[in-house]
Design a protein around this motif. Structure first.
Motif, PDB file in Angstrom:
ATOM      1  N   ALA A 158      39.898  20.730  49.046  1.00  0.00           N
ATOM      2  CA  ALA A 158      41.017  20.576  48.113  1.00  0.00           C
ATOM      3  C   ALA A 158      40.728  21.276  46.797  1.00  0.00           C
ATOM      4  CB  ALA A 158      41.293  19.087  47.885  1.00  0.00           C
ATOM      5  N   ARG A 159      39.475  21.239  46.347  1.00  0.00           N
ATOM      6  CA  ARG A 159      39.092  21.932  45.111  1.00  0.00           C
ATOM      7  C   ARG A 159      39.327  23.432  45.240  1.00  0.00           C
ATOM      8  NH1 ARG A 159      33.897  18.113  45.058  1.00  0.00           N
ATOM      9  NH2 ARG A 159      34.404  16.774  43.258  1.00  0.00           N
ATOM     10  N   VAL A 160      38.863  23.993  46.337  1.00  0.00           N
ATOM     11  CA  VAL A 160      39.009  25.433  46.535  1.00  0.00           C
ATOM     12  C   VAL A 160      40.483  25.828  46.587  1.00  0.00           C
ATOM     13  CG1 VAL A 160      38.557  27.346  48.117  1.00  0.00           C
ATOM     14  CG2 VAL A 160      36.772  25.649  47.682  1.00  0.00           C
ATOM     15  N   ARG A 161      41.271  25.077  47.325  1.00  0.00           N
ATOM     16  CA  ARG A 161      42.692  25.419  47.443  1.00  0.00           C
ATOM     17  C   ARG A 161      43.417  25.277  46.099  1.00  0.00           C
ATOM     18  NH1 ARG A 161      44.206  26.665  52.348  1.00  0.00           N
ATOM     19  NH2 ARG A 161      43.053  25.910  54.178  1.00  0.00           N
ATOM     20  N   ALA A 162      43.059  24.263  45.328  1.00  0.00           N
ATOM     21  CA  ALA A 162      43.720  24.059  44.039  1.00  0.00           C
ATOM     22  C   ALA A 162      43.399  25.200  43.075  1.00  0.00           C
ATOM     23  CB  ALA A 162      43.284  22.725  43.435  1.00  0.00           C
ATOM     24  N   VAL A 163      42.146  25.629  43.042  1.00  0.00           N
ATOM     25  CA  VAL A 163      41.765  26.702  42.126  1.00  0.00           C
ATOM     26  C   VAL A 163      42.388  28.027  42.564  1.00  0.00           C
ATOM     27  CG1 VAL A 163      39.841  28.060  41.224  1.00  0.00           C
ATOM     28  CG2 VAL A 163      39.661  25.568  41.357  1.00  0.00           C
ATOM     29  N   ARG A 164      42.388  28.286  43.865  1.00  0.00           N
ATOM     30  CA  ARG A 164      43.003  29.536  44.314  1.00  0.00           C
ATOM     31  C   ARG A 164      44.493  29.557  43.997  1.00  0.00           C
ATOM     32  NH1 ARG A 164      42.018  34.139  44.043  1.00  0.00           N
ATOM     33  NH2 ARG A 164      40.303  34.313  45.553  1.00  0.00           N
ATOM     34  N   ALA A 165      45.184  28.428  44.158  1.00  0.00           N
ATOM     35  CA  ALA A 165      46.611  28.391  43.824  1.00  0.00           C
ATOM     36  C   ALA A 165      46.831  28.623  42.341  1.00  0.00           C
ATOM     37  CB  ALA A 165      47.211  27.045  44.239  1.00  0.00           C
ATOM     38  N   ALA A 166      45.893  28.119  41.513  1.00  0.00           N
ATOM     39  CA  ALA A 166      46.027  28.283  40.065  1.00  0.00           C
ATOM     40  C   ALA A 166      45.698  29.697  39.612  1.00  0.00           C
ATOM     41  CB  ALA A 166      45.119  27.291  39.341  1.00  0.00           C
ATOM     42  N   ARG A 167      44.764  30.355  40.308  1.00  0.00           N
ATOM     43  CA  ARG A 167      44.323  31.694  39.902  1.00  0.00           C
ATOM     44  C   ARG A 167      44.329  32.639  41.101  1.00  0.00           C
ATOM     45  NH1 ARG A 167      41.776  32.520  35.044  1.00  0.00           N
ATOM     46  NH2 ARG A 167      42.216  34.678  35.626  1.00  0.00           N
ATOM     47  N   PRO A 168      45.502  33.061  41.559  1.00  0.00           N
ATOM     48  CA  PRO A 168      45.568  33.981  42.706  1.00  0.00           C
ATOM     49  C   PRO A 168      44.989  35.352  42.403  1.00  0.00           C
ATOM     50  CG  PRO A 168      47.733  33.724  41.695  1.00  0.00           C
ATOM     51  CD  PRO A 168      46.838  32.706  41.042  1.00  0.00           C
ATOM     52  N   ASP A 169      44.759  35.646  41.116  1.00  0.00           N
ATOM     53  CA  ASP A 169      44.321  36.966  40.684  1.00  0.00           C
ATOM     54  C   ASP A 169      42.814  37.153  40.696  1.00  0.00           C
ATOM     55  OD1 ASP A 169      44.478  34.932  38.657  1.00  0.00           O
ATOM     56  OD2 ASP A 169      43.958  36.446  37.166  1.00  0.00           O
ATOM     57  N   CYS A 170      42.027  36.079  40.749  1.00  0.00           N
ATOM     58  CA  CYS A 170      40.589  36.149  40.484  1.00  0.00           C
ATOM     59  C   CYS A 170      39.744  36.324  41.735  1.00  0.00           C
ATOM     60  CB  CYS A 170      40.123  34.857  39.796  1.00  0.00           C
ATOM     61  SG  CYS A 170      40.367  34.816  38.027  1.00  0.00           S
ATOM     62  N   TRP A 171      38.617  37.007  41.561  1.00  0.00           N
ATOM     63  CA  TRP A 171      37.506  36.900  42.511  1.00  0.00           C
ATOM     64  C   TRP A 171      36.989  35.480  42.427  1.00  0.00           C
ATOM     65  CZ3 TRP A 171      32.488  35.307  42.472  1.00  0.00           C
ATOM     66  CH2 TRP A 171      31.614  35.792  43.456  1.00  0.00           C
ATOM     67  N   ILE A 172      36.739  34.842  43.560  1.00  0.00           N
ATOM     68  CA  ILE A 172      36.229  33.471  43.567  1.00  0.00           C
ATOM     69  C   ILE A 172      35.022  33.381  44.490  1.00  0.00           C
ATOM     70  CG2 ILE A 172      36.691  31.070  44.251  1.00  0.00           C
ATOM     71  CD1 ILE A 172      39.552  31.403  43.380  1.00  0.00           C
ATOM     72  N   GLY A 173      33.981  32.726  44.000  1.00  0.00           N
ATOM     73  CA  GLY A 173      32.839  32.334  44.813  1.00  0.00           C
ATOM     74  C   GLY A 173      32.646  30.833  44.675  1.00  0.00           C
ATOM     75  N   VAL A 174      31.966  30.217  45.646  1.00  0.00           N
ATOM     76  CA  VAL A 174      31.680  28.788  45.562  1.00  0.00           C
ATOM     77  C   VAL A 174      30.178  28.578  45.676  1.00  0.00           C
ATOM     78  CG1 VAL A 174      33.925  28.110  46.479  1.00  0.00           C
ATOM     79  CG2 VAL A 174      31.992  28.377  48.047  1.00  0.00           C
ATOM     80  N   ASP A 175      29.687  27.563  44.979  1.00  0.00           N
ATOM     81  CA  ASP A 175      28.266  27.222  44.986  1.00  0.00           C
ATOM     82  C   ASP A 175      28.128  25.787  45.471  1.00  0.00           C
ATOM     83  OD1 ASP A 175      25.594  26.835  44.593  1.00  0.00           O
ATOM     84  OD2 ASP A 175      25.583  27.290  42.463  1.00  0.00           O
ATOM     85  N   ALA A 176      27.537  25.627  46.652  1.00  0.00           N
ATOM     86  CA  ALA A 176      27.414  24.298  47.248  1.00  0.00           C
ATOM     87  C   ALA A 176      26.180  23.552  46.776  1.00  0.00           C
ATOM     88  CB  ALA A 176      27.386  24.418  48.768  1.00  0.00           C
ATOM     89  N   ASN A 177      25.229  24.233  46.141  1.00  0.00           N
ATOM     90  CA  ASN A 177      24.010  23.582  45.640  1.00  0.00           C
ATOM     91  C   ASN A 177      23.379  22.663  46.681  1.00  0.00           C
ATOM     92  OD1 ASN A 177      25.441  23.841  42.541  1.00  0.00           O
ATOM     93  ND2 ASN A 177      23.301  24.402  42.777  1.00  0.00           N
TER      94      ASN A 177
END
Length: 342
Positions: A158-177
């Motif tokens: 849900a976090r990933v989908r929410a951020v992508r919907a908010a910023r369709p323009d950005c390169w996105i990476g995720v860090d699972a630590n």
């Protein structure tokens, strides 16, 4: 040669959350070397998950004080201390000291190209999806975002989908630590593909690298906690696509540069990251970033105060001048100074 080491805790502007941890400050240690005419400085935050905290860094510095004050070289330092924050602080101080003695900037001494601005990621701490989406929008200048996940698969999706919907323009990476098990990667990666996420950083716990044998991901996987220093590079090839170099992990710019070169020879892409710190800590990593495919050097943006002069962020880029670290003007003695951040 005179060595000075000081603990300079750097408070965060607000608490920062990743998988399994919440941080409120950086336990920075600053080393200053002086020959009576010229100085060199280095800052380190240590590595929290290896027990490399401020007391450990200060003790390690004291253990090599005699050798450093007798004129230790950077290569000899690599034999005198294991990879750690203390070695990073001393190594960076030695680089700047040589730069100030010779009148040549560190990038030239290291055989690097003249540095220029770099596209950097800006990191979103783990929070509820709506809050992370709002934070993504607030990073108006960002062209690249890195999302911290917690290992709770449904919430992370849900976090990933929410951020992508908010910023369709950005390169996105995720860090699972280190937050996931190998069985959970399938549904996570399916979401990452669907949301055009370009990087998955450290999904599995350190020590579970072999679980990636035979695992094929359409999203490049980066090693962070699984890649502490030069000795661990060979085990990454075939399991990871990218190695994240952090100077506190590997023990300084000297080893960081060698990791970047050897990683390329192994077919790995190269990323530079940070354990958070002030501009004094980011500046050496900025030089390493000139060799990297991915740059994550937003550490000072989390602090209540940064040093001045400091690095500058504009239009999603990090800019860093030699006045921050790397070569002082002739006859200049720089002291630590802090300014508030917005």
């Amino acid at each position: 040669m005179l060595l000075q080491a000081a603990l300079e805790p750097l408070p965060f502007a607000k608490p920062f959350r990743i998988a399994g941890h919440v941080f409120t400050e950086v336990p920075a240690v600053v080393v200053t070397l002086s020959d009576g005419t010229h100085t060199g400085r280095g800052e380190a935050a240590g590595v929290y998950y290896t027990g490399d905290d401020a007391p450990a860094m200060l003790a390690a510095i004291e253990a090599v004080r005699g050798a450093v004050e007798a004129g230790i070289t950077r290569e000899a330092l690599r034999g005198a201390l294991p990879p750690c924050g203390a070695r990073n602080a001393i190594d960076c101080a030695l680089w700047e000291l040589e730069a100030n003695r010779t009148g040549k900037p560190v990038w030239e001494l290291a055989g690097l190209p003249a540095p220029g601005p770099l596209l950097t990621t800006f990191t979103l701490g783990a929070d509820v999806p709506g809050a992370m989406a709002e934070a993504a929008i607030a990073y108006a200048q960002a062209r690249a975002l890195k999302l911290k996940l917690t290992g709770d698969l449904d919430i992370d999706i849900a976090r990933v989908r929410a951020v992508r919907a908010a910023r369709p323009d950005c390169w996105i990476g995720v860090d699972a630590n280190q937050g996931f098990d190998i069985e959970e990667l399938g549904p996570l990666i399916a979401t990452l593909v669907d949301t055009r996420v370009a990087l998955l950083e450290q999904p599995l716990k350190r020590g579970c690298e072999a679980d990636l044998d035979g695992f094929h991901s359409p999203v490049p996987i980066a090693a962070d906690e699984s890649a502490l220093d030069l000795s661990e590079l060979p085990a990454l090839a075939g399991r990871f696509d990218v190695v994240n170099i952090k100077l506190d992990k590997c023990g300084g710019l000297t080893e960081g540069l060698e990791i970047a070169r050897q990683a390329r020879a192994l077919g790995l892409d190269v990323m530079v990251g940070n354990m958070v710190g002030s501009s004094l800590a980011m500046a050496p990593a900025y030089l390493l970033g000139q060799l990297c495919d991915i740059v994550d050097l937003d550490g000072p943006t989390f602090l209540a105060k940064d040093r001045t002069p400091g690095i500058h962020y504009a239009d999603g880029l990090i800019h860093c001048g030699e006045d921050v670290w790397g070569r002082a003007a002739a006859g200049t003695e720089r002291q630590s100074a802090f300014v508030g951040t917005s």
